[in-house]
Scaffold this active site. Structure first.
Site, PDB file in Angstrom:
ATOM      1  N   GLN A 223      11.129   4.192 -20.194  1.00  0.00           N
ATOM      2  CA  GLN A 223      12.272   4.192 -21.096  1.00  0.00           C
ATOM      3  C   GLN A 223      12.057   5.154 -22.266  1.00  0.00           C
ATOM      4  O   GLN A 223      12.968   5.354 -23.060  1.00  0.00           O
ATOM      5  CB  GLN A 223      12.514   2.771 -21.635  1.00  0.00           C
ATOM      6  CG  GLN A 223      12.803   1.758 -20.545  1.00  0.00           C
ATOM      7  CD  GLN A 223      12.958   0.337 -21.050  1.00  0.00           C
ATOM      8  OE1 GLN A 223      12.425  -0.582 -20.464  1.00  0.00           O
ATOM      9  NE2 GLN A 223      13.700   0.132 -22.132  1.00  0.00           N
ATOM     10  N   CYS A 374      16.034  -7.103 -26.368  1.00  0.00           N
ATOM     11  CA  CYS A 374      16.245  -7.536 -27.752  1.00  0.00           C
ATOM     12  C   CYS A 374      15.412  -6.679 -28.662  1.00  0.00           C
ATOM     13  O   CYS A 374      14.465  -6.039 -28.238  1.00  0.00           O
ATOM     14  CB  CYS A 374      15.908  -9.008 -27.933  1.00  0.00           C
ATOM     15  SG  CYS A 374      14.217  -9.362 -28.400  1.00  0.00           S
ATOM     16  N   GLU A 743      22.230  -5.559 -26.316  1.00  0.00           N
ATOM     17  CA  GLU A 743      21.378  -6.740 -26.264  1.00  0.00           C
ATOM     18  C   GLU A 743      21.979  -7.966 -26.945  1.00  0.00           C
ATOM     19  O   GLU A 743      21.440  -9.064 -26.822  1.00  0.00           O
ATOM     20  CB  GLU A 743      20.023  -6.418 -26.866  1.00  0.00           C
ATOM     21  CG  GLU A 743      20.089  -6.083 -28.319  1.00  0.00           C
ATOM     22  CD  GLU A 743      18.808  -5.442 -28.810  1.00  0.00           C
ATOM     23  OE1 GLU A 743      18.523  -5.572 -29.992  1.00  0.00           O
ATOM     24  OE2 GLU A 743      18.105  -4.822 -28.010  1.00  0.00           O
TER      25      GLU A 743
END
Lengths: 794, 168
Positions: A223, A374, A743
């Site tokens: 990522q 999150c 999120e």
């Protein structure tokens, strides 16, 4: 509510434009890491420990090496010769790539087998004989803090016990005083269990080291490609593999959710092997390895307390947290506050005093708490505050919706200074909850519930009115290994008016190719379909910190807008030159500049771009390119009001989510279709830990549900039909007023579901149940309350 | 020892030499070089490897390549024709039925068999019908919509709206 300034043809912000990336995916033409095939490529498989804690007495690779096609077996001792047997974690702790003497958790990497074919590598794995001397594992984080607990990390010189760090925020003395004197105090012990991101694509890589050029090309499931390139350079620089010689390519990624931020040992071993043998090496983990050894999420033990008045005014909160980090502190957090966003633990409510503290501990479990969809512990913090708010409402016998309405920060109080030190940018919490309550007919539901309770039926209504923190982050507060957390965009517009835009972030399904193009379309008026977006190649994209913590829109989306504005400034100069007027005489509408009062005298953005290559003013730099590195001045603060209605079967205690309404405030929305898709997905990843998912270990550290046969990822049957909506409070400091949304649902859904289930059980004196709340947990709780011997109707 | 087998994949005859233990999914991906069929687990739980064998959906990680000898296989690469995309491909794109796209091929192939058996399924029938395929991104709502859209298209009915619906 969602207004568009641009035409559908331009496709700027607010249009539910169909995704540009989908064509390749629906044709099977996506290019994921496991699809990469290079000439001469070798395959790697990994031998893993069956024990959670054991000495490695001997590794015998001879039988494996006799198998035709097995090229090498690599152990920690082999890597030790090159000082590659350890690596730094994201939190500046250390982690063994392959252990030289002690395994620290079940399924830890012990050796790697490299072979000419995938199946032969697996044969080799089975043939490696490892002799272990098992030791008593430390599994319970509280026991790991006992004075006589064995020291798990003697390799760390300063480590005298298993305690990793202590963190705190807020006002301890004032808060304690309020608790001593308050009319009402409530307290609950909560566990937010260890869970797993379980993206459908597992992790893997192809490491391709070219000995002649001393160049590494690393295809990997990451990522954060640029940050990973820097980490590789920091680890491998001493063998001459410096940063300009490393190219990290993150091709299509099959879901990330935070689990593809860390560096896993498999990546490092693949690089080391490719470096040593000079051939490409592919490593793709299987699902069991993914579940058993890749970074977990959550695993926070929380004592949450709230103090208030009898009539419903919250006065203070206290939270004490024990974080089980497993073998090493590899949690994904900005290094300036080790428990990340627990600072948001005061929630959406207005009170001046709070105190949060957290301690982290080593155990014999897999390392690397990731912030699963999150921002750095927001999920845990929101769960604690939303559950304890309900607990307080129960104590004073007031409706939980009313308690929330009475205590919300009011919209005129923004920017709001929180007692733990953050400045909330904007919000209108009352509007969100009002819309959610109106949608479900809240008062009608409470009447229905009262009727049902008389008949002994179990129906629950749960709320979660959370504030999130995303957009990591402002460089004064956020870094990873010292690298500040800006993000970047580079826009090049070609002479014919078509553009390519490159970003430091990396989509794992969030739809960046479409939404970034829409932001640029909004700012420049170039149709989104004419803007190609690229990410995930460190040789071409500007440096950025990647996609996680819902940071792509707040950081790289802002960078795109800022870069586009630089271009618009240039466009204005060129338009003034072409139209032979002063810049002050020009007006802009998406796609063209025109002369004030004479709209027929205009130049389109395409004409201006062409002129930038063919007819630009004397002295002006040719071309139409801009880059921007955006360092956000503050975080953004999305919020939400979620209401969940559950019915529980009184015989089987099966929980049925009847309705779930999610009202999100993410500021301005770029693509409502994509944003809604993010909410749907996040809500399903919210119901998962609330009702199904938990990584379970026995007292010896054996994982009891390490495959998808028994780790319950929700299917379409468990997932309800979600109802979603928006309120729009733009972020005042963000260039396009966007806050990010990816999120929020993962953060907001678990407490809404838990609150609904506990609300259903209110008549029986149950005040709290830990997630995942299963039929068995309900059955057990009712049994403990002694209500199951009698008909439940009483 | 390798065994010769022949498969008709997306209408074309192919011959392979395989080990008896070779899984069909590995044959399709590694030897036939069609990488649209994905692998997401090792327990036949996720359905990412779903393809059609003689028109029936199957998890190709559960089947040995030799068992498929002589069969007709359809993978995601075989869905679009010269006339255009398959209705299920259109349905997924138009309804935002995918995010990362990793589960999508398997999900679409499963849906094709579902719609052939039951051309106008209810939402509940669709949800049960795809319960052998996991998606971690979408939350399934839009996959259900995508399959309803494809069903309508295949039946020749009016197409349902693809605009997202919001609580107002």
């Amino acid at each position: 509510m969602i207004q568009c300034k641009t035409s559908k043809e331009i496709g700027g912000m607010g249009h539910s434009m169909k995704r540009k990336e989908d064509d390749r995916f629906v044709h099977g033409k996506g290019n994921y890491v496991d699809d990469v095939k290079l000439p001469g490529m070798l395959y790697m498989d990994i031998v893993r420990s069956p024990y959670a804690y054991a000495k490695i007495k001997n590794i015998d690779a001879s039988a494996a090496l006799e198998i035709p096609g097995v090229v090498a077996v690599v152990t920690g001792k082999d890597l030790e010769q090159y000082n590659l047997h350890w690596m730094p974690t994201l939190m500046s702790d250390t982690q063994m790539v392959l252990p030289t003497d002690t395994v620290m958790y079940q399924s830890q990497e012990v050796a790697a087998v490299i072979a000419t074919e995938k199946y032969i590598a697996r044969d080799g794995r089975e043939a490696v004989k490892v002799e272990y001397e098992p030791m008593k594992a430390l599994v319970d984080p509280y026991k790991a803090l006992d004075e006589d607990a064995p020291l798990l990390r003697p390799d760390k010189e300063d480590q005298k016990d298993n305690h990793i760090w202590h963190w705190e925020a807020g006002q301890k003395e004032e808060t304690d005083k309020i608790f001593e004197n308050a009319e009402v105090t409530v307290k609950e012990q909560m566990h937010i269990p260890r869970i797993h991101v379980s993206s459908i694509e597992t992790c893997g890589c192809v490491a391709d080291y070219n000995k002649v050029d001393n160049h590494l090309t690393m295809y990997m499931t990451t990522q954060a490609p640029h940050a990973i390139r820097t980490v590789i350079a920091l680890v491998a620089g001493h063998v001459g593999l410096t940063e300009e010689k490393i190219r990290v390519i993150a091709p299509d990624i099959g879901g990330g959710f935070g689990g593809k931020v860390p560096v896993y040992p498999g990546y490092v071993i693949a690089i080391a092997v490719s470096f040593l043998v000079g051939k490409p090496v592919k490593w793709i983990e299987d699902r069991s390895e993914n579940l058993q050894a890749d970074s977990f999420a959550r695993d926070y033990h929380i004592t949450a307390e709230m103090a208030g008045t009898k009539d419903g005014k919250i006065l203070a909160t206290r939270m004490k947290v024990l974080a089980d980090h497993g073998y090493t502190d590899a949690s994904a957090n900005p290094s300036k506050f080790p428990t990340g966003m627990f600072s948001i633990g005061t929630g959406s409510y207005d009170y001046p005093n709070a105190f949060m503290e957290a301690d982290a501990v080593y155990t014999n479990k897999p390392p690397g708490g990731v912030a699963y969809r999150c921002s750095f512990r927001v999920t845990e913090a929101v769960h604690a505050i939303e559950r304890i708010t309900d607990r307080y409402a129960l104590e004073i016998d007031k409706d939980p919706a009313q308690v929330r309405m009475d205590n919300f920060i009011k919209k005129e109080q923004f920017p709001y200074q929180s007692p733990t030190g953050w400045e909330y940018d904007s919000g209108d919490y009352h509007a969100g909850l009002e819309l959610a309550m109106r949608t479900v007919d809240y008062d009608g539901l409470r009447k229905e519930q009262a009727e049902k309770r008389k008949k002994g039926e179990l129906m629950g209504i749960g709320l979660s009115t959370f504030t999130e923190i995303v957009g990591a982050g402002p460089s004064k507060d956020f870094d990873i290994l010292g690298i500040k957390m800006f993000d970047s965009a580079e826009i090049r517009v070609h002479p014919t008016g078509k553009a390519i835009a490159r970003f430091g972030t990396k989509s794992q399904g969030q739809g960046h190719e479409t939404t970034y193009a829409q932001i640029i379309a909004e700012e420049l008026g170039i149709p989104a379909k004419d803007i190609q977006v690229e990410e995930g190649d460190t040789d071409t994209a500007p440096y950025g910190l990647g996609t996680y913590a819902s940071r792509s829109t707040p950081t790289a989306g802002a960078a795109a807008a800022m870069a586009a504005r630089k271009l618009r400034d240039k466009a204005k100069k060129i338009a003034a030159y072409l139209l032979e007027v002063s810049e002050d005489d020009l007006e802009w509408e998406p796609g063209k500049f025109f002369v004030k009062g004479a709209p027929e005298k205009s130049k389109t953005i395409q004409e201006i771009v062409f002129a930038s290559y063919t007819n630009h003013p004397q002295g002006m730099e040719a071309g139409f390119e801009a880059t921007h590195y955006y360092d956000p001045p503050n975080l953004t603060f999305p919020s939400g009001a979620y209401i969940c209605i559950v019915d529980i079967d009184t015989d089987t205690f099966e929980i049925k989510v009847r309705r779930f309404v999610a009202i999100d405030d993410a500021g301005h929305i770029i693509n409502p279709m994509v944003a809604q898709g993010q909410v749907h997905g996040g809500l399903t990843q919210g119901i998962a830990p609330a009702m199904y998912e938990e990584l379970i270990y026995d007292e010896d550290g054996n994982i009891l549900n390490g495959t998808l046969m028994d780790y319950l990822v929700p299917t379409a049957v468990e997932s309800p039909s979600w109802e979603t909506g928006h309120t729009v409070t733009p972020s005042p400091h963000h260039p396009i007023g966007a806050k990010g949304i990816g999120e929020s649902p993962t953060v907001g859904a678990p407490p809404a579901i838990a609150n609904a289930i506990v609300d259903a059980l209110k008549p029986y004196g149950i005040t709290h149940l830990d997630i995942p709340i299963t039929p068995y947990k309900i059955f057990k709780a009712l049994k403990e309350k002694g209500v199951l011997d009698k008909p439940i109707a009483e | 020892m390798k065994t010769p087998i022949t498969l008709k994949i997306n209408g074309e005859e192919h011959s392979f030499e395989v080990e008896p233990r070779t899984l069909l999914v590995h044959l399709i991906r590694e030897q036939a070089n069609m990488t649209g069929t994905h692998i997401g687990c090792d327990t036949s739980s996720c359905g990412a490897c779903t393809l059609l064998i003689d028109g029936k959906s199957a998890k190709s990680c559960t089947i040995l390549a030799v068992q498929a000898n002589g069969k007709e296989i359809t993978t995601v690469e075989g869905l679009a024709t010269a006339e255009g995309v398959h209705p299920i491909q259109e349905g997924f794109k138009e309804n935002h039925g995918l995010h990362c796209g990793f589960c999508t091929p398997g999900m679409m192939l499963r849906a094709i068999e579902l719609l052939e058996k039951n051309p106008d399924p209810t939402e509940e029938e669709i949800r049960w019908g795809i319960s052998g395929n996991l998606c971690r991104c979408t939350g399934y709502n839009n996959i259900v919509k995508a399959i309803q859209y494809a069903g309508a298209k295949m039946r020749g009915d009016e197409l349902p709206s693809t605009e997202p619906v919001f609580v107002e």
